[in-house]
Design a protein around this motif. Structure first.
Motif, PDB file in Angstrom:
ATOM      1  N   ASP A   1      -9.932 -55.015 -18.088  1.00 30.42           N
ATOM      2  CA  ASP A   1      -8.851 -55.324 -17.141  1.00 30.42           C
ATOM      3  C   ASP A   1      -8.270 -54.091 -16.454  1.00 30.42           C
ATOM      4  O   ASP A   1      -7.199 -54.166 -15.834  1.00 30.42           O
ATOM      5  CB  ASP A   1      -7.704 -56.091 -17.825  1.00 30.42           C
ATOM      6  CG  ASP A   1      -8.125 -57.459 -18.309  1.00 30.42           C
ATOM      7  OD1 ASP A   1      -8.996 -58.068 -17.667  1.00 30.42           O
ATOM      8  OD2 ASP A   1      -7.601 -57.914 -19.337  1.00 30.42           O
TER       9      ASP A   1
ATOM     10  N   THR B   1      -7.698 -54.618 -12.869  1.00 35.36           N
ATOM     11  CA  THR B   1      -6.812 -55.732 -12.521  1.00 35.36           C
ATOM     12  C   THR B   1      -5.400 -55.215 -12.304  1.00 35.36           C
ATOM     13  O   THR B   1      -4.950 -54.293 -12.995  1.00 35.36           O
ATOM     14  CB  THR B   1      -6.810 -56.783 -13.653  1.00 35.36           C
ATOM     15  OG1 THR B   1      -8.146 -57.140 -13.954  1.00 35.36           O
ATOM     16  CG2 THR B   1      -6.021 -58.017 -13.257  1.00 35.36           C
ATOM     17  N   SER B   2      -4.673 -55.799 -11.385  1.00 35.32           N
ATOM     18  CA  SER B   2      -3.296 -55.380 -11.112  1.00 35.32           C
ATOM     19  C   SER B   2      -2.436 -55.495 -12.371  1.00 35.32           C
ATOM     20  O   SER B   2      -2.560 -56.449 -13.142  1.00 35.32           O
ATOM     21  CB  SER B   2      -2.694 -56.254 -10.007  1.00 35.32           C
ATOM     22  OG  SER B   2      -1.302 -56.042  -9.909  1.00 35.32           O
TER      23      SER B   2
ATOM     24  N   TRP C   1       0.462 -56.293 -12.453  1.00 37.59           N
ATOM     25  CA  TRP C   1       1.381 -57.418 -12.284  1.00 37.59           C
ATOM     26  C   TRP C   1       0.652 -58.765 -12.321  1.00 37.59           C
ATOM     27  O   TRP C   1       1.266 -59.800 -12.095  1.00 37.59           O
ATOM     28  CB  TRP C   1       2.141 -57.294 -10.967  1.00 37.59           C
ATOM     29  CG  TRP C   1       2.944 -56.034 -10.883  1.00 37.59           C
ATOM     30  CD1 TRP C   1       2.670 -54.919 -10.140  1.00 37.59           C
ATOM     31  CD2 TRP C   1       4.156 -55.745 -11.588  1.00 37.59           C
ATOM     32  NE1 TRP C   1       3.635 -53.963 -10.329  1.00 37.59           N
ATOM     33  CE2 TRP C   1       4.555 -54.436 -11.207  1.00 37.59           C
ATOM     34  CE3 TRP C   1       4.946 -56.457 -12.498  1.00 37.59           C
ATOM     35  CZ2 TRP C   1       5.705 -53.838 -11.718  1.00 37.59           C
ATOM     36  CZ3 TRP C   1       6.092 -55.849 -13.003  1.00 37.59           C
ATOM     37  CH2 TRP C   1       6.454 -54.563 -12.612  1.00 37.59           C
ATOM     38  N   SER C   2      -0.622 -58.743 -12.609  1.00 37.07           N
ATOM     39  CA  SER C   2      -1.366 -60.001 -12.685  1.00 37.07           C
ATOM     40  C   SER C   2      -0.886 -60.815 -13.879  1.00 37.07           C
ATOM     41  O   SER C   2      -0.514 -60.248 -14.915  1.00 37.07           O
ATOM     42  CB  SER C   2      -2.869 -59.731 -12.812  1.00 37.07           C
ATOM     43  OG  SER C   2      -3.163 -59.140 -14.059  1.00 37.07           O
ATOM     44  N   PRO C   3      -0.846 -62.156 -13.762  1.00 36.24           N
ATOM     45  CA  PRO C   3      -0.390 -63.000 -14.881  1.00 36.24           C
ATOM     46  C   PRO C   3      -1.150 -62.726 -16.174  1.00 36.24           C
ATOM     47  O   PRO C   3      -0.563 -62.740 -17.255  1.00 36.24           O
ATOM     48  CB  PRO C   3      -0.651 -64.420 -14.366  1.00 36.24           C
ATOM     49  CG  PRO C   3      -0.605 -64.299 -12.879  1.00 36.24           C
ATOM     50  CD  PRO C   3      -1.178 -62.947 -12.566  1.00 36.24           C
ATOM     51  N   ARG C   4      -2.459 -62.467 -16.058  1.00 39.52           N
ATOM     52  CA  ARG C   4      -3.274 -62.209 -17.246  1.00 39.52           C
ATOM     53  C   ARG C   4      -2.784 -60.991 -18.017  1.00 39.52           C
ATOM     54  O   ARG C   4      -2.610 -61.032 -19.239  1.00 39.52           O
ATOM     55  CB  ARG C   4      -4.732 -62.025 -16.830  1.00 39.52           C
ATOM     56  CG  ARG C   4      -5.677 -61.660 -17.965  1.00 39.52           C
ATOM     57  CD  ARG C   4      -7.038 -61.261 -17.411  1.00 39.52           C
ATOM     58  NE  ARG C   4      -7.910 -60.743 -18.440  1.00 39.52           N
ATOM     59  CZ  ARG C   4      -8.916 -61.415 -18.966  1.00 39.52           C
ATOM     60  NH1 ARG C   4      -9.177 -62.645 -18.577  1.00 39.52           N
ATOM     61  NH2 ARG C   4      -9.675 -60.852 -19.884  1.00 39.52           N
ATOM     62  N   ARG C   5      -2.527 -59.886 -17.295  1.00 34.91           N
ATOM     63  CA  ARG C   5      -2.093 -58.670 -17.970  1.00 34.91           C
ATOM     64  C   ARG C   5      -0.647 -58.763 -18.448  1.00 34.91           C
ATOM     65  O   ARG C   5      -0.295 -58.243 -19.498  1.00 34.91           O
ATOM     66  CB  ARG C   5      -2.283 -57.464 -17.050  1.00 34.91           C
ATOM     67  CG  ARG C   5      -3.747 -57.144 -16.799  1.00 34.91           C
ATOM     68  CD  ARG C   5      -3.934 -55.827 -16.084  1.00 34.91           C
ATOM     69  NE  ARG C   5      -3.524 -54.688 -16.906  1.00 34.91           N
ATOM     70  CZ  ARG C   5      -3.704 -53.420 -16.533  1.00 34.91           C
ATOM     71  NH1 ARG C   5      -4.280 -53.152 -15.361  1.00 34.91           N
ATOM     72  NH2 ARG C   5      -3.316 -52.432 -17.302  1.00 34.91           N
TER      73      ARG C   5
END
Length: 454
Positions: free
Chosen positions: A319, A322-323, A325-329
Protein backbone atom coordinates in the motif's frame (compact mmCIF):
# COMPACT_ATOMS: atom_id res chain seq x y z
CA UNK A 1 6.52 -5.46 21.86
CA UNK A 2 9.32 -7.61 23.16
CA UNK A 3 11.02 -6.81 26.45
CA UNK A 4 14.52 -5.50 25.74
CA UNK A 5 15.14 -4.69 29.37
CA UNK A 6 18.09 -6.94 30.18
CA UNK A 7 21.69 -6.79 29.09
CA UNK A 8 22.12 -9.91 26.99
CA UNK A 9 21.12 -9.86 23.34
CA UNK A 10 19.35 -13.21 23.61
CA UNK A 11 17.34 -12.09 26.61
CA UNK A 12 16.32 -8.90 24.84
CA UNK A 13 14.48 -11.06 22.39
CA UNK A 14 16.52 -10.51 19.26
CA UNK A 15 17.88 -13.24 17.03
CA UNK A 16 19.64 -13.20 13.70
CA UNK A 17 17.44 -13.74 10.70
CA UNK A 18 18.18 -16.81 8.63
CA UNK A 19 17.34 -15.02 5.42
CA UNK A 20 19.95 -13.12 3.49
CA UNK A 21 18.58 -9.72 2.51
CA UNK A 22 20.32 -8.14 -0.42
CA UNK A 23 24.04 -7.45 -0.87
CA UNK A 24 24.89 -10.30 1.48
CA UNK A 25 23.35 -8.47 4.44
CA UNK A 26 21.29 -10.22 7.07
CA UNK A 27 19.21 -8.38 9.60
CA UNK A 28 17.92 -9.19 13.05
CA UNK A 29 14.24 -9.48 13.70
CA UNK A 30 12.29 -9.44 16.98
CA UNK A 31 11.36 -12.70 18.66
CA UNK A 32 8.38 -13.31 20.94
CA UNK A 33 6.49 -10.19 19.90
CA UNK A 34 2.77 -9.76 20.42
CA UNK A 35 2.45 -9.23 16.68
CA UNK A 36 4.85 -10.24 13.92
CA UNK A 37 4.19 -8.22 10.75
CA UNK A 38 6.07 -10.81 8.68
CA UNK A 39 2.80 -12.74 8.33
CA UNK A 40 0.97 -9.86 6.63
CA UNK A 41 3.75 -7.74 5.11
CA UNK A 42 7.09 -9.62 4.94
CA UNK A 43 8.74 -6.73 3.06
CA UNK A 44 7.91 -4.27 5.83
CA UNK A 45 9.12 -6.80 8.40
CA UNK A 46 12.51 -7.16 6.70
CA UNK A 47 12.89 -3.42 6.11
CA UNK A 48 11.99 -2.63 9.71
CA UNK A 49 14.60 -5.15 10.87
CA UNK A 50 17.18 -3.44 8.65
CA UNK A 51 16.31 -0.03 10.09
CA UNK A 52 16.46 -1.38 13.65
CA UNK A 53 19.93 -2.78 12.98
CA UNK A 54 21.06 0.53 11.49
CA UNK A 55 19.83 2.44 14.55
CA UNK A 56 21.64 -0.03 16.81
CA UNK A 57 24.81 0.34 14.72
CA UNK A 58 24.74 4.14 15.09
CA UNK A 59 24.16 3.78 18.83
CA UNK A 60 23.34 6.45 21.38
CA UNK A 61 24.38 9.95 20.32
CA UNK A 62 23.99 13.53 21.59
CA UNK A 63 20.97 13.72 19.27
CA UNK A 64 19.22 11.14 21.43
CA UNK A 65 19.97 13.13 24.58
CA UNK A 66 18.48 16.21 22.91
CA UNK A 67 15.41 14.09 22.16
CA UNK A 68 15.38 12.87 25.76
CA UNK A 69 15.25 16.43 27.07
CA UNK A 70 12.95 17.98 24.48
CA UNK A 71 10.54 15.04 24.53
CA UNK A 72 10.74 15.15 28.29
CA UNK A 73 9.60 18.77 28.15
CA UNK A 74 6.41 17.42 26.63
CA UNK A 75 5.96 14.97 29.51
CA UNK A 76 6.44 17.89 31.86
CA UNK A 77 3.91 20.10 30.09
CA UNK A 78 1.20 17.44 30.45
CA UNK A 79 1.08 18.25 34.13
CA UNK A 80 0.71 21.97 33.44
CA UNK A 81 -1.92 21.87 30.65
CA UNK A 82 -4.28 19.16 31.77
CA UNK A 83 -6.33 18.26 34.77
CA UNK A 84 -4.95 16.08 37.52
CA UNK A 85 -1.33 16.80 38.37
CA UNK A 86 0.42 14.40 36.07
CA UNK A 87 7.01 17.11 33.50
CA UNK A 88 6.13 20.60 31.23
CA UNK A 89 2.81 18.93 29.82
CA UNK A 90 2.53 17.36 33.27
CA UNK A 91 2.89 20.86 34.69
CA UNK A 92 -0.14 22.06 32.78
CA UNK A 93 -2.32 19.15 33.91
CA UNK A 94 -1.55 19.74 37.55
CA UNK A 95 -2.04 23.47 37.02
CA UNK A 96 -5.78 23.05 36.53
CA UNK A 97 -6.17 20.78 39.53
CA UNK A 98 -4.35 23.05 41.97
CA UNK A 99 -5.91 26.34 40.79
CA UNK A 100 -9.50 25.12 40.49
CA UNK A 101 -10.52 25.94 44.12
CA UNK A 102 -9.25 29.52 43.82
CA UNK A 103 -10.98 30.03 40.47
CA UNK A 104 -14.28 28.69 41.79
CA UNK A 105 -13.95 30.92 44.82
CA UNK A 106 -13.66 34.00 42.59
CA UNK A 107 -15.97 33.14 39.68
CA UNK A 108 -18.37 30.69 41.35
CA UNK A 109 -19.07 27.34 39.71
CA UNK A 110 -22.15 27.61 37.42
CA UNK A 111 -23.09 24.04 38.34
CA UNK A 112 -22.30 22.85 41.85
CA UNK A 113 -22.64 19.21 40.79
CA UNK A 114 -19.96 19.39 38.05
CA UNK A 115 -16.31 20.35 38.33
CA UNK A 116 -16.38 22.19 35.00
CA UNK A 117 -12.66 22.93 34.78
CA UNK A 118 -11.65 19.33 35.42
CA UNK A 119 -14.28 18.13 32.97
CA UNK A 120 -13.12 20.58 30.27
CA UNK A 121 -9.53 19.46 30.72
CA UNK A 122 -10.46 15.76 30.57
CA UNK A 123 -12.52 16.23 27.39
CA UNK A 124 -9.65 18.17 25.77
CA UNK A 125 -7.15 15.45 26.68
CA UNK A 126 -9.39 12.71 25.29
CA UNK A 127 -10.11 14.45 21.99
CA UNK A 128 -6.48 15.53 21.64
CA UNK A 129 -5.14 12.03 22.19
CA UNK A 130 -7.50 10.61 19.56
CA UNK A 131 -7.00 13.40 17.02
CA UNK A 132 -3.22 13.90 17.24
CA UNK A 133 -2.50 10.21 17.75
CA UNK A 134 -4.35 9.23 14.60
CA UNK A 135 -3.00 12.18 12.62
CA UNK A 136 0.59 11.33 13.60
CA UNK A 137 0.17 7.86 12.10
CA UNK A 138 -1.22 9.29 8.87
CA UNK A 139 1.06 12.27 8.14
CA UNK A 140 3.93 11.61 10.54
CA UNK A 141 4.97 12.78 13.98
CA UNK A 142 6.71 16.01 12.98
CA UNK A 143 3.71 18.36 12.67
CA UNK A 144 2.05 17.26 15.90
CA UNK A 145 5.35 17.18 17.80
CA UNK A 146 6.25 20.74 16.80
CA UNK A 147 2.82 22.38 17.10
CA UNK A 148 1.13 20.93 20.19
CA UNK A 149 3.43 22.55 22.76
CA UNK A 150 2.98 25.95 21.08
CA UNK A 151 -0.83 25.64 21.12
CA UNK A 152 -0.71 24.54 24.75
CA UNK A 153 1.42 27.52 25.76
CA UNK A 154 -0.81 30.11 24.07
CA UNK A 155 -4.02 28.57 25.46
CA UNK A 156 -2.58 28.50 28.99
CA UNK A 157 -1.49 32.14 28.86
CA UNK A 158 -4.89 33.22 27.51
CA UNK A 159 -6.70 31.13 30.16
CA UNK A 160 -5.02 33.23 32.83
CA UNK A 161 -6.62 36.37 31.36
CA UNK A 162 -10.19 35.06 31.04
CA UNK A 163 -12.90 37.11 32.79
CA UNK A 164 -15.31 34.31 33.78
CA UNK A 165 -15.65 30.60 34.52
CA UNK A 166 -16.95 29.45 31.14
CA UNK A 167 -14.33 31.27 29.05
CA UNK A 168 -11.60 29.99 31.34
CA UNK A 169 -12.84 26.38 31.02
CA UNK A 170 -12.91 26.78 27.23
CA UNK A 171 -9.21 27.60 27.06
CA UNK A 172 -8.47 24.84 29.55
CA UNK A 173 -10.10 22.42 27.08
CA UNK A 174 -7.96 23.79 24.22
CA UNK A 175 -4.81 23.43 26.33
CA UNK A 176 -5.84 19.87 27.19
CA UNK A 177 -6.48 19.13 23.51
CA UNK A 178 -2.89 19.99 22.60
CA UNK A 179 -1.42 18.41 25.74
CA UNK A 180 -3.20 15.12 25.09
CA UNK A 181 -1.70 14.97 21.61
CA UNK A 182 1.79 15.87 22.73
CA UNK A 183 1.84 13.40 25.60
CA UNK A 184 1.19 10.35 23.44
CA UNK A 185 3.88 11.38 20.94
CA UNK A 186 6.77 11.98 23.32
CA UNK A 187 7.49 8.36 24.21
CA UNK A 188 6.59 7.18 20.68
CA UNK A 189 9.04 9.52 18.94
CA UNK A 190 11.81 8.80 21.43
CA UNK A 191 11.36 5.03 21.19
CA UNK A 192 11.48 5.17 17.38
CA UNK A 193 14.92 6.80 17.47
CA UNK A 194 16.60 5.12 20.46
CA UNK A 195 18.78 1.97 20.03
CA UNK A 196 17.18 -1.25 21.29
CA UNK A 197 19.74 -1.75 24.07
CA UNK A 198 18.91 1.70 25.44
CA UNK A 199 15.13 1.21 25.53
CA UNK A 200 15.23 1.59 29.32
CA UNK A 201 15.67 5.33 28.69
CA UNK A 202 11.97 5.43 27.76
CA UNK A 203 11.24 4.45 31.36
CA UNK A 204 13.60 7.13 32.67
CA UNK A 205 11.83 9.63 30.40
CA UNK A 206 9.01 9.73 32.95
CA UNK A 207 11.32 11.61 35.33
CA UNK A 208 10.25 14.67 33.37
CA UNK A 209 6.72 13.95 34.51
CA UNK A 210 7.94 14.30 38.09
CA UNK A 211 9.92 17.43 37.14
CA UNK A 212 6.69 18.94 35.81
CA UNK A 213 4.96 18.18 39.09
CA UNK A 214 7.87 19.71 40.99
CA UNK A 215 8.03 22.91 38.92
CA UNK A 216 4.27 23.35 39.27
CA UNK A 217 4.49 22.75 43.00
CA UNK A 218 7.27 25.30 43.50
CA UNK A 219 5.49 27.94 41.42
CA UNK A 220 2.24 27.23 43.29
CA UNK A 221 4.05 27.57 46.61
CA UNK A 222 5.33 30.99 45.50
CA UNK A 223 2.13 32.38 43.98
CA UNK A 224 -0.87 30.67 45.58
CA UNK A 225 0.41 31.00 49.13
CA UNK A 226 0.87 34.76 48.78
CA UNK A 227 -1.69 35.95 46.23
CA UNK A 228 -4.87 33.96 46.89
CA UNK A 229 -8.12 34.43 48.74
CA UNK A 230 -8.33 32.44 51.95
CA UNK A 231 -10.89 29.67 52.17
CA UNK A 232 -13.12 30.04 55.19
CA UNK A 233 -12.97 27.22 57.77
CA UNK A 234 -15.86 24.76 57.78
CA UNK A 235 -18.95 26.34 59.29
CA UNK A 236 -17.70 29.89 58.82
CA UNK A 237 -19.01 32.43 56.29
CA UNK A 238 -16.84 32.77 53.21
CA UNK A 239 -15.67 36.32 52.65
CA UNK A 240 -16.03 37.77 49.11
CA UNK A 241 -13.10 36.97 46.83
CA UNK A 242 -12.10 39.79 44.49
CA UNK A 243 -9.71 39.67 41.52
CA UNK A 244 -7.16 41.98 43.16
CA UNK A 245 -6.87 39.59 46.11
CA UNK A 246 -6.76 36.42 44.00
CA UNK A 247 -4.11 36.96 41.31
CA UNK A 248 -2.05 33.90 42.28
CA UNK A 249 -3.75 31.47 39.88
CA UNK A 250 -3.33 34.00 37.04
CA UNK A 251 0.37 34.49 37.80
CA UNK A 252 0.73 30.70 37.80
CA UNK A 253 -0.91 30.34 34.37
CA UNK A 254 1.11 33.15 32.84
CA UNK A 255 4.42 31.93 34.29
CA UNK A 256 4.00 28.28 33.32
CA UNK A 257 2.47 29.20 29.96
CA UNK A 258 5.51 31.41 29.22
CA UNK A 259 7.83 28.56 30.22
CA UNK A 260 6.05 26.17 27.87
CA UNK A 261 6.26 28.76 25.08
CA UNK A 262 10.05 28.93 25.50
CA UNK A 263 10.25 25.13 25.40
CA UNK A 264 8.16 25.00 22.21
CA UNK A 265 10.64 27.42 20.58
CA UNK A 266 13.55 25.22 21.72
CA UNK A 267 11.94 22.27 19.94
CA UNK A 268 12.01 24.21 16.67
CA UNK A 269 15.49 25.71 17.04
CA UNK A 270 17.60 23.19 18.98
CA UNK A 271 16.29 19.84 17.74
CA UNK A 272 14.57 20.34 14.36
CA UNK A 273 12.97 16.93 14.52
CA UNK A 274 12.86 14.85 11.34
CA UNK A 275 10.33 12.14 10.57
CA UNK A 276 11.49 8.96 12.27
CA UNK A 277 13.09 6.30 10.03
CA UNK A 278 10.61 3.72 11.31
CA UNK A 279 7.60 5.77 10.29
CA UNK A 280 9.14 6.62 6.92
CA UNK A 281 9.77 2.95 6.16
CA UNK A 282 6.06 2.19 6.64
CA UNK A 283 5.31 4.83 4.01
CA UNK A 284 7.73 3.36 1.45
CA UNK A 285 9.94 6.47 1.56
CA UNK A 286 13.24 4.58 1.52
CA UNK A 287 15.45 7.45 0.35
CA UNK A 288 14.25 9.65 3.22
CA UNK A 289 14.94 6.81 5.64
CA UNK A 290 18.58 6.80 4.57
CA UNK A 291 18.76 10.61 4.65
CA UNK A 292 17.54 10.65 8.27
CA UNK A 293 19.91 7.92 9.44
CA UNK A 294 22.86 9.28 7.46
CA UNK A 295 22.40 12.76 8.91
CA UNK A 296 22.69 11.42 12.47
CA UNK A 297 25.60 9.10 11.60
CA UNK A 298 27.55 11.82 9.78
CA UNK A 299 26.95 14.53 12.39
CA UNK A 300 28.19 12.34 15.25
CA UNK A 301 30.78 10.32 13.26
CA UNK A 302 29.07 6.97 13.74
CA UNK A 303 29.17 3.97 11.39
CA UNK A 304 26.26 3.22 9.06
CA UNK A 305 26.56 0.26 6.71
CA UNK A 306 22.96 0.31 5.45
CA UNK A 307 22.66 1.55 1.85
CA UNK A 308 19.67 2.69 -0.17
CA UNK A 309 20.12 -0.19 -2.60
CA UNK A 310 19.88 -2.62 0.33
CA UNK A 311 16.41 -1.32 1.18
CA UNK A 312 15.26 -1.17 -2.41
CA UNK A 313 16.39 -4.77 -2.94
CA UNK A 314 14.00 -5.91 -0.20
CA UNK A 315 10.94 -4.96 -2.24
CA UNK A 316 8.07 -2.53 -1.79
CA UNK A 317 5.93 -2.10 1.34
CA UNK A 318 2.27 -2.97 0.85
CA UNK A 319 0.00 0.00 0.00
CA UNK A 320 3.01 2.35 -0.20
CA UNK A 321 1.66 3.81 -3.45
CA UNK A 322 -1.86 4.23 -2.07
CA UNK A 323 -2.92 7.63 -0.71
CA UNK A 324 -2.52 7.98 3.05
CA UNK A 325 -6.12 9.25 3.10
CA UNK A 326 -7.56 6.23 1.31
CA UNK A 327 -10.28 4.38 3.30
CA UNK A 328 -8.19 1.19 3.18
CA UNK A 329 -5.15 2.77 4.83
CA UNK A 330 -7.18 4.82 7.32
CA UNK A 331 -9.04 1.69 8.42
CA UNK A 332 -5.76 -0.22 8.78
CA UNK A 333 -4.52 2.19 11.48
CA UNK A 334 -7.22 0.87 13.82
CA UNK A 335 -7.71 -2.62 12.41
CA UNK A 336 -4.08 -3.59 12.86
CA UNK A 337 -4.48 -3.24 16.63
CA UNK A 338 -6.83 -6.23 16.59
CA UNK A 339 -5.35 -8.24 13.71
CA UNK A 340 -4.63 -11.39 15.74
CA UNK A 341 -6.20 -12.88 18.87
CA UNK A 342 -3.08 -12.19 20.91
CA UNK A 343 -2.78 -8.62 19.65
CA UNK A 344 -6.49 -7.95 20.21
CA UNK A 345 -6.16 -9.25 23.78
CA UNK A 346 -3.07 -7.11 24.41
CA UNK A 347 -4.72 -3.98 22.96
CA UNK A 348 -7.93 -4.55 24.95
CA UNK A 349 -6.04 -5.06 28.20
CA UNK A 350 -4.03 -1.89 27.67
CA UNK A 351 -7.22 0.07 26.98
CA UNK A 352 -8.83 -1.44 30.09
CA UNK A 353 -5.87 -0.66 32.35
CA UNK A 354 -5.73 2.96 31.22
CA UNK A 355 -9.52 3.29 31.54
CA UNK A 356 -9.43 1.99 35.13
CA UNK A 357 -6.58 4.38 35.96
CA UNK A 358 -8.58 7.22 34.40
CA UNK A 359 -11.55 6.38 36.59
CA UNK A 360 -9.71 5.61 39.82
CA UNK A 361 -7.28 8.52 39.83
CA UNK A 362 -9.77 11.44 39.86
CA UNK A 363 -12.24 9.57 42.08
CA UNK A 364 -9.51 8.96 44.65
CA UNK A 365 -8.43 12.58 44.81
CA UNK A 366 -11.97 13.99 44.69
CA UNK A 367 -13.40 11.85 47.48
CA UNK A 368 -10.33 11.32 49.65
CA UNK A 369 -10.71 14.55 51.70
CA UNK A 370 -14.29 13.60 52.57
CA UNK A 371 -13.29 10.05 53.50
CA UNK A 372 -10.46 11.24 55.73
CA UNK A 373 -12.78 13.73 57.43
CA UNK A 374 -15.22 10.91 58.24
CA UNK A 375 -12.36 8.91 59.80
CA UNK A 376 -11.45 11.80 62.07
CA UNK A 377 -8.43 13.19 60.20
CA UNK A 378 -7.05 16.25 61.98
CA UNK A 379 -5.30 18.61 59.61
CA UNK A 380 -3.81 20.60 62.46
CA UNK A 381 -2.43 24.06 61.86
CA UNK A 382 -2.96 24.99 58.23
CA UNK A 383 -2.51 27.91 55.88
CA UNK A 384 -2.01 28.59 52.20
CA UNK A 385 1.74 28.54 52.85
CA UNK A 386 1.71 25.12 54.56
CA UNK A 387 -0.66 23.66 51.96
CA UNK A 388 1.51 24.59 48.98
CA UNK A 389 4.78 23.89 50.81
CA UNK A 390 3.61 20.33 51.44
CA UNK A 391 2.46 20.07 47.84
CA UNK A 392 5.96 21.08 46.62
CA UNK A 393 7.66 18.59 48.98
CA UNK A 394 5.40 15.83 47.68
CA UNK A 395 6.35 16.56 44.06
CA UNK A 396 10.09 16.58 44.86
CA UNK A 397 9.71 13.08 46.33
CA UNK A 398 8.23 11.90 43.03
CA UNK A 399 11.57 12.53 41.27
CA UNK A 400 13.02 9.35 42.74
CA UNK A 401 10.40 6.97 41.31
CA UNK A 402 11.44 7.05 37.61
CA UNK A 403 15.12 6.70 38.55
CA UNK A 404 14.40 3.55 40.56
CA UNK A 405 12.16 2.19 37.78
CA UNK A 406 14.81 2.81 35.09
CA UNK A 407 17.29 0.76 37.16
CA UNK A 408 14.81 -2.04 37.85
CA UNK A 409 13.81 -2.60 34.20
CA UNK A 410 17.44 -3.48 33.44
CA UNK A 411 17.66 -6.15 36.12
CA UNK A 412 17.51 -9.68 34.75
CA UNK A 413 14.86 -11.07 37.06
CA UNK A 414 12.72 -7.94 37.20
CA UNK A 415 12.42 -6.30 33.76
CA UNK A 416 9.43 -4.22 32.67
CA UNK A 417 6.73 -6.58 33.87
CA UNK A 418 8.35 -6.99 37.28
CA UNK A 419 8.83 -3.25 37.67
CA UNK A 420 5.17 -2.62 36.81
CA UNK A 421 4.03 -5.30 39.24
CA UNK A 422 6.24 -4.03 42.08
CA UNK A 423 5.17 -0.43 41.51
CA UNK A 424 1.48 -1.38 41.40
CA UNK A 425 1.65 -3.53 44.54
CA UNK A 426 3.53 -0.91 46.55
CA UNK A 427 1.16 1.84 45.36
CA UNK A 428 -1.82 -0.30 46.41
CA UNK A 429 -0.28 -0.99 49.83
CA UNK A 430 0.46 2.68 50.53
CA UNK A 431 -2.99 3.75 49.29
CA UNK A 432 -4.65 1.30 51.67
CA UNK A 433 -2.38 2.59 54.43
CA UNK A 434 -3.35 6.14 53.56
CA UNK A 435 -6.95 5.45 54.56
CA UNK A 436 -5.73 5.21 58.16
CA UNK A 437 -4.22 8.71 58.20
CA UNK A 438 -5.29 10.77 61.21
CA UNK A 439 -2.68 13.54 61.50
CA UNK A 440 -0.97 15.88 59.04
CA UNK A 441 2.50 14.33 59.48
CA UNK A 442 1.17 10.91 58.45
CA UNK A 443 -0.58 12.55 55.53
CA UNK A 444 2.59 14.15 54.17
CA UNK A 445 4.73 11.04 54.71
CA UNK A 446 2.38 8.64 52.97
CA UNK A 447 1.61 11.02 50.11
CA UNK A 448 5.37 11.32 49.46
CA UNK A 449 5.73 7.52 49.53
CA UNK A 450 2.84 7.17 47.04
CA UNK A 451 4.51 9.71 44.74
CA UNK A 452 7.69 7.62 44.66
CA UNK A 453 6.12 4.22 43.97
CA UNK A 454 3.38 5.37 41.58
Amino acid sequence: MSDPSTPSADEKGFVASEQSLGHGQSYSRPRGEVYDIAGTDPVLSRKMAAVNDAIDEIGLTPYHWKLFCLNGFGYAVDSICGQNADAVLQMLIVLQGITQPMIELEYKNPNKHIKGISLASAIGLLVGALFWGFLADVIGRKVAFNSTLFICAIATILAGAMPNYVSFATFVAIAGFSAGGNYILDSTVFLEFVPSNKAWLVTLLSIWWAIGYTVSGLFAWAFLSNYSCTLAPKGKTQLPCHRADNMGWRYLHWSLGALVFVLSILRLTVLRLQHSAKWLITQGRDSEVLDTLQKIATTYRRPLSLKLEDLLALGEVADARTSVWSPRRLKAHVGQLFQTHKLAYSTSMLFLVWAIIGIAYPLFYVFLPYYLALRGYQAGKSSNYITWRNFAVNQVCGLFGPIIAAWLVQQRFVGRKGTLAIGALLTMAFLFGYTQVTISEQNLGLVCAISVVS
